[in-house]
Design a protein around this motif. Structure first.
Motif, PDB file in Angstrom:
ATOM      1  N   LEU A  91      -0.755   7.543   9.155  1.00 43.72           N
ATOM      2  CA  LEU A  91      -1.780   8.855   9.138  1.00 43.72           C
ATOM      3  C   LEU A  91      -2.078   9.243  10.512  1.00 43.72           C
TER       4      LEU A  91
ATOM      5  N   ALA B  23      -3.710  13.961   2.100  1.00 43.12           N
ATOM      6  CA  ALA B  23      -3.445  12.509   2.394  1.00 43.12           C
ATOM      7  C   ALA B  23      -3.712  11.368   1.697  1.00 43.12           C
TER       8      ALA B  23
ATOM      9  N   ALA C  22      -1.001   1.904   6.714  1.00 41.34           N
ATOM     10  CA  ALA C  22      -1.480   3.301   6.041  1.00 41.34           C
ATOM     11  C   ALA C  22      -1.913   4.322   6.991  1.00 41.34           C
TER      12      ALA C  22
ATOM     13  N   ARG D  83      -7.904   9.833   2.562  1.00 40.80           N
ATOM     14  CA  ARG D  83      -7.518   9.314   3.979  1.00 40.80           C
ATOM     15  C   ARG D  83      -9.005   8.869   4.519  1.00 40.80           C
TER      16      ARG D  83
ATOM     17  N   VAL E 146      -4.036   7.307  -0.189  1.00 38.07           N
ATOM     18  CA  VAL E 146      -3.649   6.201   0.198  1.00 38.07           C
ATOM     19  C   VAL E 146      -3.789   5.147  -1.375  1.00 38.07           C
TER      20      VAL E 146
ATOM     21  N   THR F  39       0.782  -1.231   0.019  1.00 41.03           N
ATOM     22  CA  THR F  39       0.096   0.190  -0.049  1.00 41.03           C
ATOM     23  C   THR F  39       0.852   1.013   0.073  1.00 41.03           C
ATOM     24  N   ARG F  40       0.495   1.984  -0.847  1.00 44.42           N
ATOM     25  CA  ARG F  40       1.314   3.555  -0.918  1.00 44.42           C
ATOM     26  C   ARG F  40       0.670   4.667  -0.117  1.00 44.42           C
ATOM     27  N   VAL F  41       1.546   5.493   0.525  1.00 48.11           N
ATOM     28  CA  VAL F  41       1.048   6.529   0.918  1.00 48.11           C
ATOM     29  C   VAL F  41       1.428   7.835   0.273  1.00 48.11           C
TER      30      VAL F  41
ATOM     31  N   SER G 293       5.976  10.577  -0.496  1.00 47.56           N
ATOM     32  CA  SER G 293       5.676   9.090  -0.524  1.00 47.56           C
ATOM     33  C   SER G 293       6.319   8.136   0.126  1.00 47.56           C
TER      34      SER G 293
ATOM     35  N   THR H 103       3.850   1.025   2.333  1.00 42.59           N
ATOM     36  CA  THR H 103       3.556   0.372   3.762  1.00 42.59           C
ATOM     37  C   THR H 103       2.819  -1.039   3.280  1.00 42.59           C
TER      38      THR H 103
ATOM     39  N   TRP I 258      -6.164   6.650  -6.500  1.00 38.73           N
ATOM     40  CA  TRP I 258      -5.978   6.722  -4.964  1.00 38.73           C
ATOM     41  C   TRP I 258      -7.085   6.637  -4.132  1.00 38.73           C
TER      42      TRP I 258
END
Length: 198
Positions: A55, A69, A51, A84, A71, A2-4, A42, A45, A81
Motif C-alpha cells: 500500500l 484500502a 500488505a 489501512r 487489509v 493476508t488480503r488487500v 483484491s 500477500t 477487515w
C-alpha cells in the motif's frame, strides 16, 4: 495469507487506472488479482507487513484513484477487515490484535450482478462466504486459472457494491445492526479511534 482490497473512487475505473500505468502495474504483476466488489481489486500477500508495504508503494495511486484500502488478517479476524491506518498500527506494534475491535464502520452490500438463483456450482462458494460473516471478499470466488497471466483480474459471477457506511462502537462484543438501508449483506471494517471520530 493476508488480503488487500482496494475500492476505487466512484469517478474512476480502478482496474484501468492501476493496470494502465507502468509503476503500479509492475507492483501488482506478481499477484493474483480478483474483483470481489464493483470497481475493486483484491489480492493476497504473505503478511500484514507485506500488505502495508504494498500500500505504501502504491500510495501515489491510492490518493488519486482509491476510496478505501482494506487489509484482512486471519489472525485478527476471519470475517472483518482493517483500515489501512489500523493495519499500519498493527504492523508497527502500536496495537495488539485484541485491541483492534472497538471502533468499526459497517458497509451495506448491494448486489449489482446476476440473479443469485442463477449461480453456478463455483458461485455457491460466494453465497456461503457472504452468509458467513457478511463478507463477500473473505473467500476467493473465482476458480484459479494457472495459465492466467500475472496482473489479470478475474470477476466473480456475483458482483457487489459497498454502500453507506455506518460508524459504530462494539460493546459487549457485539456490533449494532446496520440500519441505513435494506441490504442483503454487510461488511465490517475495523478503524482507528481517529478514523472513527475525526
Amino acid at each position: 495469507m493476508t488480503r488487500v482490497c482496494l475500492i476505487g473512487d466512484p469517478d474512476c475505473n480502478l482496474q484501468y487506472e492501476l493496470l494502465s500505468r507502468e509503476t503500479s502495474r509492475e507492483a501488482l504483476a506478481t499477484y493474483d488479482l480478483r474483483r470481489p466488489f464493483e470497481n475493486s481489486i483484491s489480492l493476497r500477500t504473505v503478511s500484514v507487513g507485506a500488505a502495508v508495504s504494498l500500500l505504501n508503494d502504491l500510495n501515489w495511486y491510492l490518493t488519486r484513484f482509491v476510496d478505501e484500502a482494506l487489509v484482512q488478517e486471519p489472525s485478527v479476524s476471519e470475517d472483518e477487515w482493517l483500515s489501512r491506518a489500523l493495519a499500519t498500527e498493527l504492523r508497527n506494534g502500536d496495537l495488539e490484535p485484541a485491541d483492534t475491535a472497538e471502533f468499526c464502520k459497517i458497509y451495506g452490500l448491494e448486489r449489482v450482478g446476476p440473479d443469485p438463483d442463477a449461480e453456478t456450482e463455483a458461485d455457491g462458494d460466494t453465497a456461503a462466504s457472504t452468509a458467513n460473516g457478511g463478507n463477500t471478499a473473505t473467500g476467493d470466488t473465482a476458480k484459479s486459472d494457472e495459465s492466467a497471466e500475472a496482473g489479470e483480474t478475474r470477476d466473480t459471477a456475483t458482483n457487489w457494491r459497498l454502500v453507506e457506511p455506518l460508524y459504530v462502537r462494539r460493546t459487549g462484543g457485539e456490533l449494532p445492526t446496520y440500519d441505513l438501508r435494506d441490504v442483503e449483506e454487510t461488511l465490517v471494517v475495523r478503524l482507528t479511534e481517529a478514523e472513527h471520530s475525526p
